[in-house]
Motif scaffolding. Structure first.
Motif, PDB file in Angstrom:
ATOM      1  N   LYS A 187       0.806  -1.210   0.000  1.00 42.31           N
ATOM      2  CA  LYS A 187       0.000   0.000   0.000  1.00 42.31           C
ATOM      3  C   LYS A 187       0.852   1.279   0.000  1.00 42.31           C
ATOM      4  N   LEU A 188       2.126   1.151   0.301  1.00 43.80           N
ATOM      5  CA  LEU A 188       2.989   2.335   0.352  1.00 43.80           C
ATOM      6  C   LEU A 188       3.167   2.928  -1.038  1.00 43.80           C
ATOM      7  N   ARG A 189       3.450   4.222  -1.089  1.00 42.72           N
ATOM      8  CA  ARG A 189       3.531   4.944  -2.352  1.00 42.72           C
ATOM      9  C   ARG A 189       4.757   4.608  -3.180  1.00 42.72           C
ATOM     10  N   SER A 190       5.842   4.208  -2.518  1.00 47.51           N
ATOM     11  CA  SER A 190       7.075   3.991  -3.275  1.00 47.51           C
ATOM     12  C   SER A 190       7.951   2.937  -2.600  1.00 47.51           C
ATOM     13  N   LEU A 191       8.911   2.454  -3.359  1.00 46.74           N
ATOM     14  CA  LEU A 191       9.894   1.533  -2.806  1.00 46.74           C
ATOM     15  C   LEU A 191      10.703   2.228  -1.719  1.00 46.74           C
ATOM     16  N   LYS A 192      10.973   3.502  -1.914  1.00 44.16           N
ATOM     17  CA  LYS A 192      11.727   4.270  -0.912  1.00 44.16           C
ATOM     18  C   LYS A 192      10.998   4.277   0.431  1.00 44.16           C
ATOM     19  N   ASP A 193       9.668   4.463   0.416  1.00 46.54           N
ATOM     20  CA  ASP A 193       8.882   4.415   1.652  1.00 46.54           C
ATOM     21  C   ASP A 193       8.950   3.029   2.295  1.00 46.54           C
ATOM     22  N   ALA A 194       8.850   1.992   1.488  1.00 51.96           N
ATOM     23  CA  ALA A 194       8.908   0.622   2.007  1.00 51.96           C
ATOM     24  C   ALA A 194      10.256   0.359   2.670  1.00 51.96           C
ATOM     25  N   ILE A 195      11.321   0.825   2.044  1.00 50.45           N
ATOM     26  CA  ILE A 195      12.663   0.636   2.613  1.00 50.45           C
ATOM     27  C   ILE A 195      12.792   1.398   3.925  1.00 50.45           C
ATOM     28  N   ARG A 196      12.232   2.606   3.987  1.00 42.20           N
ATOM     29  CA  ARG A 196      12.298   3.394   5.224  1.00 42.20           C
ATOM     30  C   ARG A 196      11.608   2.658   6.372  1.00 42.20           C
ATOM     31  N   TYR A 197      10.408   2.136   6.117  1.00 41.32           N
ATOM     32  CA  TYR A 197       9.697   1.404   7.162  1.00 41.32           C
ATOM     33  C   TYR A 197      10.458   0.153   7.570  1.00 41.32           C
ATOM     34  N   ALA A 198      10.943  -0.580   6.593  1.00 41.35           N
ATOM     35  CA  ALA A 198      11.660  -1.822   6.894  1.00 41.35           C
ATOM     36  C   ALA A 198      12.943  -1.533   7.653  1.00 41.35           C
ATOM     37  N   ASN A 199      13.662  -0.522   7.240  1.00 38.13           N
ATOM     38  CA  ASN A 199      14.932  -0.205   7.874  1.00 38.13           C
ATOM     39  C   ASN A 199      14.762   0.234   9.315  1.00 38.13           C
TER      40      ASN A 199
END
Length: 74
Positions: A27-39
């Motif tokens: 549901k996140l807008r971008s891969l960058k957002d997904a990486i931020r949450y995961a990191n």
């Protein structure tokens, strides 16, 4: 316990939660957002840290994030 029993237990106990988490990442807008949450070890959508990650100091997660961001081309 057999390997098959371990796999069956995982499927029964953990797969629904894992699928839910993956759905939230989609549901996140971008891969960058997904990486931020995961990191930062965040659980979506609550943004609380995963229970098994509480011992990692926030400063270490932020340093890791900065290091990853500097080396990633996302």
């Amino acid at each position: 316990m057999s390997f098959e029993a371990i796999v069956d237990d995982y499927i029964r106990e953990y797969r629904p939660s894992a699928r839910g988490e993956l759905a939230e990442f989609r549901k996140l807008r971008s891969l960058k957002d997904a990486i931020r949450y995961a990191n930062l070890c965040h659980w979506l959508p609550s943004e609380k840290r995963h229970p098994h990650q509480y011992r990692i100091p926030a400063a270490a997660l932020l340093m890791s994030r900065a290091s990853f961001s500097a080396s990633a081309t996302v």
